[in-house]
Motif scaffolding. Structure first.
Motif, short mmCIF file in Angstrom:
data_model
loop_
_atom_site.label_atom_id
_atom_site.label_comp_id
_atom_site.label_asym_id
_atom_site.label_seq_id
_atom_site.Cartn_x
_atom_site.Cartn_y
_atom_site.Cartn_z
N LEU A 189 33.11 15.11 1.56
CA LEU A 189 34.13 15.48 0.58
C LEU A 189 35.29 16.24 1.22
CD1 LEU A 189 31.73 16.90 -2.15
CD2 LEU A 189 33.02 14.76 -2.32
N HIS A 190 34.94 17.32 1.93
CA HIS A 190 35.98 18.27 2.36
C HIS A 190 35.65 18.80 3.74
CE1 HIS A 190 39.05 21.33 2.01
NE2 HIS A 190 38.18 22.26 2.29
N LEU A 191 36.63 18.78 4.62
CA LEU A 191 36.42 19.25 5.98
C LEU A 191 37.52 20.24 6.35
CD1 LEU A 191 35.43 16.08 5.74
CD2 LEU A 191 34.81 16.47 8.11
N GLN A 192 37.16 21.17 7.20
CA GLN A 192 38.14 22.14 7.68
C GLN A 192 37.97 22.32 9.18
OE1 GLN A 192 37.65 25.83 5.52
NE2 GLN A 192 38.16 24.91 3.55
N GLY A 193 39.05 22.71 9.81
CA GLY A 193 39.00 23.04 11.22
C GLY A 193 40.33 23.68 11.59
N GLY A 194 40.40 24.20 12.80
CA GLY A 194 41.67 24.82 13.17
C GLY A 194 41.69 25.19 14.63
N TYR A 195 42.90 25.31 15.14
CA TYR A 195 43.03 25.88 16.47
C TYR A 195 43.32 27.35 16.25
CZ TYR A 195 43.93 26.24 21.42
OH TYR A 195 43.85 26.58 22.76
N GLN A 196 42.24 28.13 16.28
CA GLN A 196 42.31 29.56 16.01
C GLN A 196 41.99 30.27 17.32
OE1 GLN A 196 41.24 29.56 11.31
NE2 GLN A 196 39.46 29.70 12.66
N HIS A 197 42.99 30.45 18.10
CA HIS A 197 42.82 30.87 19.49
C HIS A 197 44.00 31.78 19.83
CE1 HIS A 197 42.12 29.46 23.93
NE2 HIS A 197 41.91 30.74 23.76
N VAL A 250 36.55 11.71 13.71
CA VAL A 250 35.38 10.89 14.08
C VAL A 250 34.38 10.86 12.92
CG1 VAL A 250 33.34 10.84 15.56
CG2 VAL A 250 35.62 11.17 16.57
N MET A 251 34.10 12.04 12.35
CA MET A 251 33.13 12.10 11.25
C MET A 251 33.59 11.29 10.04
SD MET A 251 32.18 16.16 11.35
CE MET A 251 32.02 16.97 12.95
N LEU A 252 34.89 11.25 9.83
CA LEU A 252 35.44 10.58 8.64
C LEU A 252 35.81 9.12 8.91
CD1 LEU A 252 37.78 13.38 7.24
CD2 LEU A 252 35.75 12.45 6.12
N ASP A 253 35.52 8.62 10.13
CA ASP A 253 35.87 7.24 10.49
C ASP A 253 37.35 6.94 10.30
OD1 ASP A 253 33.16 6.75 11.04
OD2 ASP A 253 32.76 6.08 8.99
N ASN A 255 40.85 5.64 10.91
CA ASN A 255 41.33 4.40 11.56
C ASN A 255 40.21 3.38 11.73
OD1 ASN A 255 43.97 5.33 11.72
ND2 ASN A 255 43.66 6.25 13.74
N ARG A 256 39.05 3.69 11.22
CA ARG A 256 37.89 2.79 11.33
C ARG A 256 37.14 2.80 9.99
NH1 ARG A 256 37.21 1.42 16.53
NH2 ARG A 256 38.50 2.51 18.03
N GLY A 257 37.81 2.28 8.98
CA GLY A 257 37.24 2.29 7.63
C GLY A 257 37.87 3.33 6.72
N ASN A 258 38.74 4.12 7.26
CA ASN A 258 39.37 5.21 6.51
C ASN A 258 40.70 5.49 7.19
OD1 ASN A 258 39.67 7.33 4.67
ND2 ASN A 258 38.02 8.57 5.53
N ARG A 259 41.57 6.19 6.51
CA ARG A 259 42.79 6.62 7.20
C ARG A 259 43.37 7.86 6.53
NH1 ARG A 259 48.01 5.66 6.25
NH2 ARG A 259 48.62 4.81 4.24
N ILE A 260 44.20 8.57 7.25
CA ILE A 260 44.90 9.74 6.69
C ILE A 260 46.15 9.23 6.01
CG2 ILE A 260 46.03 11.92 7.23
CD1 ILE A 260 44.19 12.04 9.75
N THR A 261 46.31 9.61 4.74
CA THR A 261 47.41 9.04 3.96
C THR A 261 48.60 9.98 3.80
OG1 THR A 261 46.31 9.83 1.97
CG2 THR A 261 45.89 7.54 2.63
#
Lengths: 460, 460
Positions: A189-197, A250-253, A255-261
């Motif tokens: 459903l929902h994923l988060q991440g960040g470059y927190q450095h 990678v987890m959301l596939d 460009n391989r069955g899914n895409r960012i819109t």
């Protein structure tokens, strides 16, 4: 930096006739099996040397040539190779264009590019035009057109490029990817991440010696502050999205069955870099950098939407005091994982409906142990000595193995274009006050039939 | 639910002449000191009874009347009051409009409203029109116009309303507010929070008895599933923003030197409530609720921007299996706090530049202890027995004390309007694919001169 028009011209002029290219295999599959890969290195600075150290451990790689106009960095790299008792590579250090001579060598099978962000496009596309498969270090894109042009260069040349996103191989993230694929989180459903450095101490030095304390940056300053910091002066957006987006894509596939819109981005005020300079000016002194106006907001938040109905929140947080943490959260209909550490299995919290005590967080550790990826089981010990907790072993290993075996790279030009596009689109969104931006489909519809390939075996 | 037009008509028709009202004090300051507050209760369901239990502990409150068309809930409340040995209040249970008769009573000093969300507006504004100061339970707004109309009703009547956001008084959040005000986080940059609460078992019951397992909801179903669940069928947005936004708004001085300027929202696909129904249909049976299409995305992410350059990310996550956690993060130029628990001081992680070991997380506990709010020091023991970990004591205490002392409420109609507006604006944003929405300035510029008032003393 070339202008947009020049860049497009360049591609058009040097194009190989591209009819029907979309169905042709990439150049790699035509090369047959190799036992050794002869590599050319473009840029051997701070990051390039980490790769060299890793490559020197391998018996299936020969570094035949290296290009960098920075003779200090070239000398350091030469010393590294020499100390390992390996044959010294040919050197191309005569200015910014000498890498083109490296590309002309027949004995270079592929190139590894670790140059400053603003040179990635030129170095990558020139290499593809020269027929050299590319391993390209990560960064954010400079313009959206550049992202399209990477794809065009590939579709015209069929010379593949792998984006070297090492975080895709972080042990906990690969275990989570396994768990996602097994359906343990249900439907994502929902994923988060960040470059927190906290990059403040890396964005400045004393002006003459790399990795020293200081408040100098800009042209003439050695190492990272010589180029990277200027991006914080000129640009406001998620400048470095791939360490978080890569593994999530990678987890959301993607460009391989899914895409960012679509995406939208907001930025906080810019305080951290100026504050750092002010806090580090010796008492009673003045310094010209006290007047620098940094455009980059201290914390940039980007919200992505996907074709399959998931959402992703990315954070870019590099100018504030904080422990390092990429802030991953992976949530599905049956549970979630969220972490706040540096990649250890025990970092963070996990909850799986049915498996976890009702409504109580668990340590992720036993679940990640149980779902450890086969690549880590096979190569974990070997990887441990490599940079960034082993991730650098795996990303180079995949790059080298694919070239040896004539296989498609697990992260390809469409991933590169999509991930890079987040940066210029986030800049545009912020410049427009947070307006929604549509994310192009760089696969031109092929995402619907392309299949996941990342981490499907225990070889690479 | 009244239509927009009717609602505006209603306000216009019942308006007291409002010239110059913006500079007049609120009705409370004209009432003088009281030693006892005679309360009328509008709605005494699940939430209302928690308030009643708390009010029965107080010697400065008399419940003189209560209105609710649900005779089951009325009986339960009567039993509660009776068991406490207090005088039974007059009852208004003859349908949905009988509360208007309660409002006509001269012996009601103020009202406490704990009705379903869709009745908040009518109950609140009718009470203001009747001259009764209001304590209004939280929820999200239904429409943006409604938010404007709350403000208009106040500016015309000067009868104040306090939004009863108990999370503002959570012990850890008050300590963090103290730390923010002392500048320990530096200048605030980025805040996060969310209503991350698995509400599935609260959105359904067996259709006849409150708080039973089941998959029934909708009109005729008792308690919360009778009204709340329909919002998940009809609406897609952050339906319940105030538990997270309220405390963050206090820290950021929203409407008091700062304001929220814009937002955008995205929603994931809707899976959780349907999945819950399907997982709980007895084997081999069919059920009409299997065909219900829930519009509410499982996870809604809303990004807010403020006039002072901070950003806020809010999450609404009520349909998925997970431990309860409001997901707070408070980050400034000098450090950050982030939590993943239920409000204990030891939950989560903290980092303060200089004070914490370099780049290492600390337990927040010693810092929160050292910055414990004076209200908690004075009333902590008394509060402990109250609902929601003591927060309910404080929110009611502030409401009652302000009425007794003739002071302005620390959370007022502008907070109510601003916080409620997040819901309809997030719905519009999602309906438009994530487009940016401007957030109205409900203070009409007064935010620039209004001063912070929340939690500034140890009395209320």
């Amino acid at each position: 930096m070339q202008s947009e028009v020049n860049r497009r011209e360049f591609i058009r002029n040097s194009a190989i006739a591209g009819i029907g290219m979309a169905v042709l295999p990439s150049a790699l599959s035509a090369t047959g099996m190799k036992t050794k890969v002869r590599l050319g290195l473009i840029a051997v600075g701070r990051r390039g040397q980490v790769h060299v150290a890793e490559l020197l451990n391998r018996t299936d790689v020969e570094i035949v040539a290296m290009a960098d106009p920075d003779t200090q960095m070239m000398a350091k790299t030469r010393a590294l190779i020499s100390a390992a008792g390996k044959k010294l590579p040919a050197e191309y250090a005569k200015g910014n264009d000498d890498y083109r001579n490296l590309l002309k060598r027949d004995d270079v099978d592929a190139v590894l590019i670790s140059s400053p962000w603003e040179l990635h496009f030129e170095h990558c596309v020139e290499s593809m035009r020269a027929g050299k498969p590319v391993g390209l270090e990560v960064g954010g894109g400079l313009t959206l057109q550049e992202c399209r042009d990477y794809v065009q260069a590939y579709e015209q040349t069929r010379v593949p490029v792998m984006i070297l996103e090492n975080a895709c191989y972080r042990r906990d993230l690969m275990a989570i990817t396994n768990m996602v694929r097994k359906g343990l989180f249900g439907e994502l459903l929902h994923l988060q991440g960040g470059y927190q450095h906290d990059m403040r101490a890396r964005k400045f030095n004393n002006g003459t010696v790399p990795d020293t304390p200081g408040i100098e940056f800009g042209p003439g300053t050695p190492s990272t502050p010589g180029w990277r910091t200027q991006h914080s002066v000129n640009r406001n957006g998620d400048l470095y999205p791939t360490h978080s987006l890569g593994p999530l894509a990678v987890m959301l596939d993607i460009n391989r069955g899914n895409r960012i819109t679509a995406l939208s981005s907001v930025a906080t005020k810019s305080r951290g870099l100026h504050r750092y300079i002010m806090n580090n000016i010796p008492a009673g002194q003045k310094h010209r950098n006290a007047d620098v106006q940094f455009k980059l907001g201290d914390i940039v938040t980007t919200t992505l939407q996907t074709a399959n109905g998931e959402t992703i929140v990315l954070t870019h947080d590099t100018s504030s005091p904080r422990p390092y943490n990429l802030g991953f959260r992976v949530q599905g209909t049956a549970g979630l994982w969220q972490e706040s550490g540096g990649g250890e299995f025990a970092d963070g919290l996990l909850y799986l409906e049915g498996a976890s005590p009702a409504k109580k967080w668990e340590s992720p550790s036993p679940h990640l142990q149980a779902n450890d990826h086969s690549l880590w089981k096979v190569f974990g010990r070997q990887a441990e000595s490599a940079g960034h907790g082993g991730m650098d072993f795996f990303i180079l290993h995949a790059f080298i193995e694919c070239i040896k075996q004539g296989k498609d790279f697990p992260l390809d030009v469409y991933d590169l274009a999509t991930w890079h596009a987040i940066t210029p689109l986030s800049e545009t969104s912020i410049a427009q006050g947070g307006q929604l931006q549509l994310v192009p489909d760089f696969t031109n519809g092929a995402w619907q039939r392309r299949k996941p390939v990342f981490g499907l075996n225990s070889e690479y």
